[in-house]
Design a protein around this motif. Structure first.
Motif, short mmCIF file in Angstrom:
data_model
loop_
_atom_site.label_atom_id
_atom_site.label_comp_id
_atom_site.label_asym_id
_atom_site.label_seq_id
_atom_site.Cartn_x
_atom_site.Cartn_y
_atom_site.Cartn_z
N ASP A 11 0.80 -1.22 0.00
CA ASP A 11 0.00 0.00 0.00
C ASP A 11 0.83 1.27 0.00
OD1 ASP A 11 -2.42 -1.38 0.01
OD2 ASP A 11 -2.40 -1.55 2.19
N ASN A 12 1.94 1.27 0.70
CA ASN A 12 2.73 2.49 0.85
C ASN A 12 4.14 2.26 0.34
OD1 ASN A 12 0.49 3.40 2.24
ND2 ASN A 12 1.36 3.00 4.24
N THR A 27 4.49 2.59 7.25
CA THR A 27 3.63 3.43 8.05
C THR A 27 2.86 4.38 7.14
OG1 THR A 27 3.60 5.00 9.90
CG2 THR A 27 5.45 5.16 8.38
N PHE A 28 1.73 4.86 7.64
CA PHE A 28 0.99 5.93 6.97
C PHE A 28 1.37 7.24 7.64
CE2 PHE A 28 -1.69 2.48 5.58
CZ PHE A 28 -2.22 2.93 4.38
N LEU A 67 6.65 11.66 7.66
CA LEU A 67 6.62 10.30 8.20
C LEU A 67 7.24 10.30 9.59
CD1 LEU A 67 7.92 8.40 5.07
CD2 LEU A 67 5.57 8.47 5.89
N PHE A 124 0.29 6.14 -1.09
CA PHE A 124 -0.20 5.90 0.26
C PHE A 124 -1.62 5.37 0.15
CE2 PHE A 124 3.11 9.03 1.21
CZ PHE A 124 3.82 8.32 2.16
N GLY A 125 -1.78 4.07 0.39
CA GLY A 125 -3.09 3.43 0.36
C GLY A 125 -3.77 3.60 -0.99
#
Length: 193
Positions: A11-12, A27-28, A67, A124-125
């Protein structure tokens, strides 16, 4: 006997085109600022109470990312997923910092001495995707406490990516902040687990 393989979508990530480096971001960000600028020229002719606006230009779109990385939460990440190698004496946070800082620097062609622009893709996602260049640099801040082996436990990395491909209103209405996703790049983001 056939081997069953499970695939997991990442996703990221950040992909550095100029050095062919694929980085998993575990991480988001707490928040992402996604901005498109627009410029109109304004003129107020005589005998008119409101100005007349003429379109000048739009964009480029820019996303600003921060981040927050915690070393104690990233001890077993990235193994077998990206091509970023963790050097001896480093951990995954050190590797992420080095890779993200490399996104702000060009790669030089050996034979022609030409500068290859540092183009990156960031996802990101299912909300944010951008292909562009890092502008205004990469900022890294370190915060206490100190943990073994004598490293800061909390590290913040921030950077801004500015879009390089132009898009029209219909494309943005259709794809929004997820426009420009390269299917070839996405195929490379599927990894065997």
């Amino acid at each position: 006997m056939a081997v069953s393989r499970n695939f997991k979508m990442i996703d990221n990530y950040i992909y550095l085109y100029h050095v062919d480096q694929f980085i998993v971001l575990p991480t988001f960000p707490d928040s992402i600022q996604d901005r498109i600028s627009i410029n109109f020229n304004k003129a107020t002719p005589m005998s008119r109470s409101a100005p007349i606006y003429s379109y000048s230009d739009s964009g480029p779109r820019a996303i600003q990312v921060q981040l927050d990385l915690h070393r104690d939460m990233m001890t077993q990440l990235n193994y077998g997923v990206s091509n970023a190698k963790v050097a001896i004496g480093d951990d995954y946070v050190d590797t992420l910092i080095k890779q993200i800082q490399a996104a702000a620097l060009p790669s030089y062609g050996a034979s022609s001495k030409m500068v290859d622009p540092p183009i990156v893709a960031v996802r990101f996602g299912d909300d944010i995707f951008i292909k562009g260049v890092v502008i205004d640099g990469v900022s890294v801040s370190y915060s206490l406490p100190i943990i073994a082996p004598n490293k800061y436990a909390h590290v913040s990395v921030s950077f801004t990516v500015e879009e390089i491909d132009p898009y029209d209103a219909k494309t943005v209405m259709s794809a929004g902040s997820f426009r420009g996703l390269d299917t070839t790049l996405e195929r490379n983001a599927w990894k065997v687990i």
